[in-house]
Write a protein that holds these residues in place. Structure first.
Motif, mmCIF file in Angstrom:
data_model
loop_
_atom_site.group_PDB
_atom_site.id
_atom_site.type_symbol
_atom_site.label_atom_id
_atom_site.label_comp_id
_atom_site.label_asym_id
_atom_site.label_seq_id
_atom_site.Cartn_x
_atom_site.Cartn_y
_atom_site.Cartn_z
ATOM 1 N N ASP A 195 29.489 -5.831 21.293
ATOM 2 C CA ASP A 195 29.710 -7.273 21.444
ATOM 3 C C ASP A 195 31.008 -7.679 20.758
ATOM 4 O OD1 ASP A 195 29.324 -9.955 22.072
ATOM 5 O OD2 ASP A 195 28.051 -10.329 20.315
ATOM 6 N N ALA A 196 32.092 -6.991 21.096
ATOM 7 C CA ALA A 196 33.372 -7.192 20.411
ATOM 8 C C ALA A 196 33.824 -8.644 20.444
ATOM 9 C CB ALA A 196 34.437 -6.291 21.041
ATOM 10 N N ALA A 197 33.703 -9.306 21.579
ATOM 11 C CA ALA A 197 34.180 -10.687 21.694
ATOM 12 C C ALA A 197 33.359 -11.650 20.850
ATOM 13 C CB ALA A 197 34.155 -11.126 23.161
ATOM 14 N N GLY A 198 32.164 -11.230 20.456
ATOM 15 C CA GLY A 198 31.309 -12.088 19.650
ATOM 16 C C GLY A 198 31.489 -11.921 18.150
ATOM 17 N N HIS A 199 32.434 -11.059 17.744
ATOM 18 C CA HIS A 199 32.719 -10.838 16.332
ATOM 19 C C HIS A 199 34.197 -11.101 16.057
ATOM 20 C CE1 HIS A 199 28.996 -8.489 16.896
ATOM 21 N NE2 HIS A 199 28.739 -8.842 15.652
ATOM 22 N N ARG A 200 34.489 -11.462 14.821
ATOM 23 C CA ARG A 200 35.852 -11.813 14.440
ATOM 24 C C ARG A 200 36.341 -10.913 13.306
ATOM 25 N NH1 ARG A 200 36.838 -16.868 16.607
ATOM 26 N NH2 ARG A 200 38.493 -17.366 15.127
ATOM 27 N N TYR A 201 37.681 -10.925 13.106
ATOM 28 C CA TYR A 201 38.257 -10.071 12.063
ATOM 29 C C TYR A 201 39.604 -10.620 11.634
ATOM 30 C CZ TYR A 201 39.915 -5.811 9.690
ATOM 31 O OH TYR A 201 40.403 -4.905 8.771
ATOM 32 N N VAL A 202 39.832 -10.583 10.319
ATOM 33 C CA VAL A 202 41.154 -10.836 9.753
ATOM 34 C C VAL A 202 41.483 -9.641 8.870
ATOM 35 C CG1 VAL A 202 40.297 -12.085 7.719
ATOM 36 C CG2 VAL A 202 42.625 -12.484 8.531
ATOM 37 N N ARG A 203 42.739 -9.209 8.898
ATOM 38 C CA ARG A 203 43.130 -8.048 8.088
ATOM 39 C C ARG A 203 43.272 -8.480 6.635
ATOM 40 N NH1 ARG A 203 47.207 -3.356 7.429
ATOM 41 N NH2 ARG A 203 46.234 -1.869 8.839
ATOM 42 N N GLY A 204 42.160 -8.399 5.916
ATOM 43 C CA GLY A 204 42.138 -8.848 4.539
ATOM 44 C C GLY A 204 42.335 -7.720 3.550
ATOM 45 N N CYS A 205 42.280 -8.089 2.281
ATOM 46 C CA CYS A 205 42.403 -7.122 1.186
ATOM 47 C C CYS A 205 41.244 -7.381 0.230
ATOM 48 C CB CYS A 205 43.737 -7.289 0.475
ATOM 49 S SG CYS A 205 43.913 -6.276 -1.010
ATOM 50 N N SER A 206 40.441 -6.369 -0.013
ATOM 51 C CA SER A 206 39.258 -6.556 -0.850
ATOM 52 C C SER A 206 39.589 -6.621 -2.337
ATOM 53 C CB SER A 206 38.235 -5.445 -0.596
ATOM 54 O OG SER A 206 38.774 -4.168 -0.881
ATOM 55 N N GLY A 207 40.864 -6.593 -2.689
ATOM 56 C CA GLY A 207 41.258 -6.715 -4.092
ATOM 57 C C GLY A 207 40.963 -8.069 -4.693
ATOM 58 N N PHE A 208 40.795 -9.094 -3.834
ATOM 59 C CA PHE A 208 40.485 -10.441 -4.325
ATOM 60 C C PHE A 208 39.772 -11.184 -3.210
ATOM 61 C CE2 PHE A 208 42.094 -14.828 -5.666
ATOM 62 C CZ PHE A 208 41.191 -14.949 -6.714
ATOM 63 N N THR A 209 38.485 -11.352 -3.360
ATOM 64 C CA THR A 209 37.679 -12.015 -2.345
ATOM 65 C C THR A 209 36.651 -12.911 -3.015
ATOM 66 O OG1 THR A 209 36.145 -10.132 -2.297
ATOM 67 C CG2 THR A 209 37.892 -10.169 -0.629
ATOM 68 N N GLY A 210 36.178 -13.893 -2.265
ATOM 69 C CA GLY A 210 35.111 -14.758 -2.743
ATOM 70 C C GLY A 210 33.983 -14.766 -1.734
ATOM 71 N N PHE A 211 32.767 -14.485 -2.174
ATOM 72 C CA PHE A 211 31.592 -14.464 -1.303
ATOM 73 C C PHE A 211 30.693 -15.641 -1.663
ATOM 74 C CE2 PHE A 211 33.242 -10.353 -0.524
ATOM 75 C CZ PHE A 211 32.657 -9.859 0.643
ATOM 76 N N ALA A 212 30.555 -16.571 -0.718
ATOM 77 C CA ALA A 212 29.791 -17.788 -0.955
ATOM 78 C C ALA A 212 28.348 -17.483 -1.332
ATOM 79 C CB ALA A 212 29.834 -18.678 0.286
ATOM 80 N N ARG A 213 27.821 -18.296 -2.226
ATOM 81 C CA ARG A 213 26.435 -18.136 -2.680
ATOM 82 C C ARG A 213 25.475 -18.301 -1.501
ATOM 83 N NH1 ARG A 213 26.677 -21.950 -5.699
ATOM 84 N NH2 ARG A 213 25.581 -23.553 -4.498
ATOM 85 N N GLY A 214 24.568 -17.341 -1.351
ATOM 86 C CA GLY A 214 23.578 -17.417 -0.293
ATOM 87 C C GLY A 214 24.151 -17.256 1.097
ATOM 88 N N GLY A 215 25.322 -16.647 1.211
ATOM 89 C CA GLY A 215 25.988 -16.500 2.501
ATOM 90 C C GLY A 215 25.246 -15.588 3.456
ATOM 91 N N PRO A 216 25.688 -15.569 4.721
ATOM 92 C CA PRO A 216 24.937 -14.861 5.759
ATOM 93 C C PRO A 216 25.035 -13.347 5.729
ATOM 94 C CG PRO A 216 26.953 -15.794 6.678
ATOM 95 C CD PRO A 216 26.851 -16.301 5.271
ATOM 96 N N SER A 217 26.035 -12.798 5.058
ATOM 97 C CA SER A 217 26.218 -11.346 5.063
ATOM 98 C C SER A 217 25.555 -10.716 3.850
ATOM 99 C CB SER A 217 27.710 -10.997 5.065
ATOM 100 O OG SER A 217 28.350 -11.513 6.211
ATOM 101 N N GLY A 218 24.738 -9.717 4.108
ATOM 102 C CA GLY A 218 24.083 -8.987 3.033
ATOM 103 C C GLY A 218 24.071 -7.510 3.358
#
Length: 307
Positions: A195-218
């Motif tokens: 389902d490629a068209a149903g997912h998104r991507y940005v070329r990020g860097c995991s050296g500095f990220t913020g994960f929202a409290r209670g967010g959808p990804s686990g």
């Protein structure tokens, strides 16, 4: 050979200079559901203290949590307790990676995803220095939405794209020839992701990220991506260092309201003079000691912490 010797010399001078961070006031943790989280070991203890103290000094919120890569000594733990308000330190060997690879900082990502169930979690690499005010980060925390440092200036302003659009934008000529770095190898295959068209991507860097409290990804989402990624590039390549960074960027890109930080202010150091308005610098391994920039920036922030 000469370049390698010069780099080693700059590294030694940097570590010697960074010892002054031990003379700065300790962090006072706050009870506000914000965690600044890092995976560290004994080799990066002093640079890490510069990284975490320079960020916390701008945020003035949050408590510290650490994943021990297995090398922290008793003395290291005493220093961390003194300077960071007795932070929680988890041993890496206790992390269950499930259907994800072991190593390559996957333990860090999976621990972070566990922590975000109850807290806003900032992932901070030890080779970073916060050099100015960070309003975009504060806004993300206050609005409880995620953020990511982006990988390079080419990504600035593009945002997260549907996977086929990302591939067309980033690789208009198709996959480069030759043996590809694992990140490029995965990204050039994204058109074949389920389902490629149903997912998104940005070329990020995991050296500095913020994960929202209670967010959808686990963990379930991380494991699903890991399984699909192993199919795209092969099980052997999926164990290479770098797959975790792609996973982190993928998970964040598919969260509503995720903010890619503006590259002029939040950037990776590629042996070029940072923008005068730079607020956050990530000294990636390729050019960490190519110049004295890392040492000078660290010394400047240590001086501010001591003032």
């Amino acid at each position: 050979m000469i370049d390698r010797i010069l780099r080693k010399g700059r590294e030694a001078l940097h570590l010697r200079s960074a010892r002054a961070v031990l003379e700065t006031p300790p962090i006072v943790p706050t009870a506000d559901r914000v965690v600044i989280f890092s995976m560290i070991g004994t080799r990066v203890l002093l640079p890490y203290l510069v990284a975490v103290k320079s960020l916390h000094a701008r945020l003035r919120i949050g408590r510290i949590a650490i994943l021990d890569d297995g090398s922290l000594t008793g003395g290291d733990r005493a220093v961390l307790a003194c300077h960071l308000g007795n932070p929680e330190i988890r041993p890496i060997h206790d992390v269950d990676t499930g259907r994800c690879p072991r190593g390559g900082t996957w333990e860090r990502l999976l621990t972070l995803l566990d922590l975000r169930a109850d807290d806003y979690v900032i992932q901070l690499d030890s080779d970073t220095v916060t050099v100015g005010d960070v309003p975009e980060v504060r806004a993300a925390i206050e609005g409880n939405h995620s953020f990511t440092l982006i990988g390079d200036p080419e990504t600035d302003g593009v945002g997260a794209l549907p996977l086929p659009d990302f591939v067309a934008h980033r690789y208009p000529q198709g996959a480069p020839a030759g043996h590809l770095h694992i990140q490029t190898a995965i990204e050039t295959c994204f058109g074949d992701y389920p389902d490629a068209a149903g997912h998104r991507y940005v070329r990020g860097c995991s050296g500095f990220t913020g994960f929202a409290r209670g967010g959808p990804s686990g963990r379930p989402e991380a494991e699903a991506f890991s399984q699909a990624g192993a199919v795209l590039v092969g099980a052997d390549r999926w164990t290479e260092w770098g797959t975790e960074q792609v996973a982190s960027s993928f998970l964040l890109s598919n969260e509503p309201g995720m903010t890619p930080l503006p590259y002029s202010r939040y950037l990776n150091y590629w042996n070029e003079a940072p923008d005068p308005d730079a607020r956050f610098l990530h000294f990636v391994g390729t050019h960490r000691y190519s110049t004295a920039e890392y040492r000078h920036r660290s010394a400047q922030e240590i001086a501010k912490l001591r003032a």
